[in-house]
Design a protein around this motif. Structure first.
Motif, PDB file in Angstrom:
ATOM      1  N   GLY A 105      19.677  42.198  73.589  1.00 17.62           N
ATOM      2  CA  GLY A 105      19.347  41.281  74.488  1.00 17.62           C
ATOM      3  C   GLY A 105      18.109  40.436  74.283  1.00 17.62           C
ATOM      4  N   GLY A 106      17.257  41.211  74.088  1.00 17.17           N
ATOM      5  CA  GLY A 106      15.846  40.600  73.813  1.00 17.17           C
ATOM      6  C   GLY A 106      15.982  39.444  72.396  1.00 17.17           C
ATOM      7  N   ALA A 107      16.783  40.072  71.559  1.00 17.67           N
ATOM      8  CA  ALA A 107      16.753  39.039  70.277  1.00 17.67           C
ATOM      9  C   ALA A 107      17.567  37.743  70.711  1.00 17.67           C
ATOM     10  CB  ALA A 107      17.766  39.967  69.266  1.00 17.67           C
TER      11      ALA A 107
ATOM     12  N   ALA B  83      12.109  32.443  64.712  1.00 18.70           N
ATOM     13  CA  ALA B  83      13.133  31.760  64.054  1.00 18.70           C
ATOM     14  C   ALA B  83      14.362  32.486  63.808  1.00 18.70           C
ATOM     15  CB  ALA B  83      12.621  31.647  62.703  1.00 18.70           C
ATOM     16  N   LEU B  84      14.269  33.762  63.676  1.00 21.02           N
ATOM     17  CA  LEU B  84      15.536  34.824  63.304  1.00 21.02           C
ATOM     18  C   LEU B  84      15.232  35.822  64.138  1.00 21.02           C
ATOM     19  CD1 LEU B  84      15.489  34.334  59.485  1.00 21.02           C
ATOM     20  CD2 LEU B  84      17.204  33.270  60.926  1.00 21.02           C
ATOM     21  N   ALA B  85      16.303  36.621  64.258  1.00 20.74           N
ATOM     22  CA  ALA B  85      16.293  38.000  64.644  1.00 20.74           C
ATOM     23  C   ALA B  85      17.335  38.796  64.136  1.00 20.74           C
ATOM     24  CB  ALA B  85      16.603  37.764  66.126  1.00 20.74           C
ATOM     25  N   THR B  86      16.670  40.197  64.012  1.00 17.54           N
ATOM     26  CA  THR B  86      17.565  41.358  63.712  1.00 17.54           C
ATOM     27  C   THR B  86      18.163  41.800  64.884  1.00 17.54           C
ATOM     28  OG1 THR B  86      15.972  43.162  63.998  1.00 17.54           O
ATOM     29  CG2 THR B  86      15.747  41.892  62.000  1.00 17.54           C
ATOM     30  N   GLY B  87      19.565  42.385  64.955  1.00 19.39           N
ATOM     31  CA  GLY B  87      20.169  43.060  65.932  1.00 19.39           C
ATOM     32  C   GLY B  87      21.074  43.866  65.411  1.00 19.39           C
ATOM     33  N   SER B  88      21.648  44.771  66.267  1.00 26.06           N
ATOM     34  CA  SER B  88      22.765  45.823  65.647  1.00 26.06           C
ATOM     35  C   SER B  88      23.834  45.896  66.624  1.00 26.06           C
ATOM     36  CB  SER B  88      21.978  47.118  65.782  1.00 26.06           C
ATOM     37  OG  SER B  88      21.377  47.505  66.904  1.00 26.06           O
TER      38      SER B  88
ATOM     39  N   GLY C 217       7.191  40.880  66.594  1.00 27.70           N
ATOM     40  CA  GLY C 217       7.318  41.950  67.519  1.00 27.70           C
ATOM     41  C   GLY C 217       8.914  42.550  67.741  1.00 27.70           C
ATOM     42  N   LYS C 218       8.833  43.455  68.733  1.00 34.05           N
ATOM     43  CA  LYS C 218       9.877  44.201  69.002  1.00 34.05           C
ATOM     44  C   LYS C 218      10.793  43.629  70.210  1.00 34.05           C
ATOM     45  CE  LYS C 218      10.428  47.116  66.587  1.00 34.05           C
ATOM     46  NZ  LYS C 218      10.300  48.666  66.705  1.00 34.05           N
TER      47      LYS C 218
ATOM     48  N   SER D 237      11.889  38.166  64.654  1.00 38.64           N
ATOM     49  CA  SER D 237      11.640  39.365  65.817  1.00 38.64           C
ATOM     50  C   SER D 237      12.528  40.397  65.054  1.00 38.64           C
ATOM     51  CB  SER D 237      12.230  38.775  67.165  1.00 38.64           C
ATOM     52  OG  SER D 237      13.607  38.586  67.011  1.00 38.64           O
ATOM     53  N   ILE D 238      12.136  41.889  65.773  1.00 37.50           N
ATOM     54  CA  ILE D 238      12.779  43.226  65.195  1.00 37.50           C
ATOM     55  C   ILE D 238      13.327  43.685  66.456  1.00 37.50           C
ATOM     56  CG2 ILE D 238      12.554  45.210  64.138  1.00 37.50           C
ATOM     57  CD1 ILE D 238      12.198  42.969  62.215  1.00 37.50           C
ATOM     58  N   LYS D 239      14.728  44.106  66.391  1.00 36.31           N
ATOM     59  CA  LYS D 239      15.274  44.879  67.517  1.00 36.31           C
ATOM     60  C   LYS D 239      14.357  46.202  67.924  1.00 36.31           C
ATOM     61  CE  LYS D 239      19.652  46.357  69.476  1.00 36.31           C
ATOM     62  NZ  LYS D 239      20.918  46.317  69.261  1.00 36.31           N
TER      63      LYS D 239
END
Length: 473
Positions: free
Chosen positions: A158-160, A170-175, A122-123, A79-81
């Motif tokens: 938060g969505g991540a 499986a994985l998520a980008t965050g910042s 998705g985002k 997933s992409i933030k």
């Protein structure tokens, strides 16, 4: 396919795909099926990219069958933030103002994730412009915690956090500009690491104004330390489009996973000398810190007595917010959240002298931590002083101590580390009496993600957490 596969580590997904034991198409379909079944309760995603993801998954499958060289994340659904620009895919930044924006380029993080072979699903949901530590915006319902949907996920990733915890990717980008990886990692019971300032480039499109980046870093969120490090290795490294990022090549973070930690000197601080902390959180995170003594480390109480530096963070953050978005006050203020209005109005009032003083006040904070890290290899604390609070509510008191009334000041442990630029991770370390996750904050020297990673991997092996699944999963 068995839903247990959705909770298998991403590094296993990569191995199973490469060995032709599972198909990227089947794995991507599995996650979309779970999103359809569960995300109505969580609102982890703002935008889904089903057609694009399935096309990418079919291409990934074809590459495996041809025997092509595969990227480090080949076929792994991520997933992409929604603060990251995505070419041809809606990027809202959590704002009504940008609810229909379709960028014509990717951020550098998205570029690298795609180049590594990952499949963006998705985002993920964010508060407007990522400003606050709870996931509310005006695009829809609050993003809700899989462990208890009446509680917040934390934010701004938060969505991540919700998507990773509930097995919706499986994985998520965050910042993380003030805790935005570590807060939801703590509240959602997953692992997240904020790298050293500048480790991951923050280029986010040519249209973005060129501003100094004092605090914000992209980073990974995952169910295991190895998964997060696999993604960090892809994200990190110099890019000429971000003049603020570190120029040297990223270290071999994966090698740190198996590094010996016996003999490390660790400091523990329950409150940084000023924070109000819930007694149960303090107790469970202190017990978790003592695990490192079992692992052969030396642990002692830190002589750390800070004062709140929130006003420094707020000055720097809202000034940048106003430079980027102050124009919205003139004609689109009615579409903005209450907290963005607060931030923009504050940023508009910051003078050059105020800004210079804020920068100057960071230096003694950096010096205090530099002094501490002359003695210790790592600093441990609770990640958050409370467990996830009810959606729409900010704590007025913590552990029977009155908290700072402003909505971001319940985050005493995270934003100071952004101000000094050090790497820091949140790892799951236990549960409260009402079943909510608690996180241990692991802080390293500037530039030394490797020791943070090594310690987190050793803790995970001693006290594994992946067997725990939330109610909504």
């Amino acid at each position: 396919m068995d839903d247990n596969l959705a909770f298998a580590p991403a590094f296993e997904h990569r191995e199973l795909i490469a060995s032709k034991q599972i198909s990227p198409v089947e794995l991507t379909e599995l996650y979309f099926r779970r999103i359809e079944q569960l995300d109505g309760q969580l609102h982890a995603y703002l935008t889904l990219t089903h057609d694009e993801a399935m096309a990418a998954a079919k291409a990934a499958e074809a590459a495996v069958m041809r025997g092509d060289e595969l990227g480090p994340l080949h076929g792994v659904p991520v997933s992409i933030k929604d603060l990251e620009l995505t070419k041809g895919i809606r990027t809202t930044s959590g704002s009504l103002v940008y609810q229909d924006r379709i960028p014509d380029e990717d951020s550098v993080v998205v570029e690298r994730v795609r180049q590594a072979g990952a499949i963006p699903l998705g985002k993920t949901n964010v508060p407007e412009f990522g400003l606050i530590g709870a996931n509310e915006n005006r695009l829809g319902d609050h993003c809700r915690n899989p462990w208890n949907p009446e509680r917040t996920t934390g934010a701004s990733s938060g969505g991540a956090g919700a998507a990773v915890a509930a097995g919706l990717c499986a994985l998520a980008t965050g910042s993380d500009g003030g805790g935005s990886i570590r807060i939801p990692s703590c509240f959602c019971g997953v692992y997240g690491i904020k790298p050293t300032q500048g480790r991951v480039p923050r280029y986010n499109g040519t249209a973005a104004p060129m501003l100094p980046n004092h605090t914000s870093q992209s980073g990974p969120m995952a169910r295991t330390v190895r998964d997060a490090v696999m993604l960090l290795q892809v994200m990190a490294g110099y890019d000429h489009r971000d003049p603020t990022c570190l120029r040297e090549a990223a270290p071999d973070f994966l090698a740190a996973l198996d590094r010996e930690i016996q003999g490390l000197r660790l400091a523990w601080s329950a409150d940084f000398g000023y924070a109000a902390v819930d007694p149960e959180v303090a107790s469970i995170s202190a017990e978790a810190a003592q695990v490192f003594e079992e692992l052969g480390c030396f642990l002692e109480e830190a002589d750390l007595s800070l004062k709140s530096h929130f006003d420094i963070w707020w000055t720097l953050t809202t000034t940048g917010l106003h430079v980027s978005n102050g124009h919205l006050l003139a004609h689109q203020a009615d579409q903005l959240t209450w907290y963005i209005l607060d931030g923009l109005r504050h940023g508009a009032q910051v003078t050059g002298a105020d800004y210079a003083k804020a920068l100057g006040r960071i230096e003694p904070l950096k010096a205090r931590f530099a002094e501490l890290f002359e003695t210790y290899d790592l600093l441990l604390s609770p990640t958050m002083p409370v467990t996830a609070m009810s959606v729409g509510h900010y704590p007025q008191d913590i552990g029977d101590v009155e908290a700072h009334p402003y909505y971001f000041r319940f985050l005493p442990f995270t934003y100071p580390i952004n101000l000094i630029g050090h790497p820091a991770a949140s790892l799951p370390c236990g549960f409260s009496s009402d079943g909510l996750p608690i996180g241990l904050h692991v802080i390293g020297r500037r530039g030394d993600e490797a020791t943070v990673i090594a310690a987190c991997a050793a803790f995970e092996q001693a006290r594994p957490w992946v067997q725990h699944r939330p109610a909504v999963s």
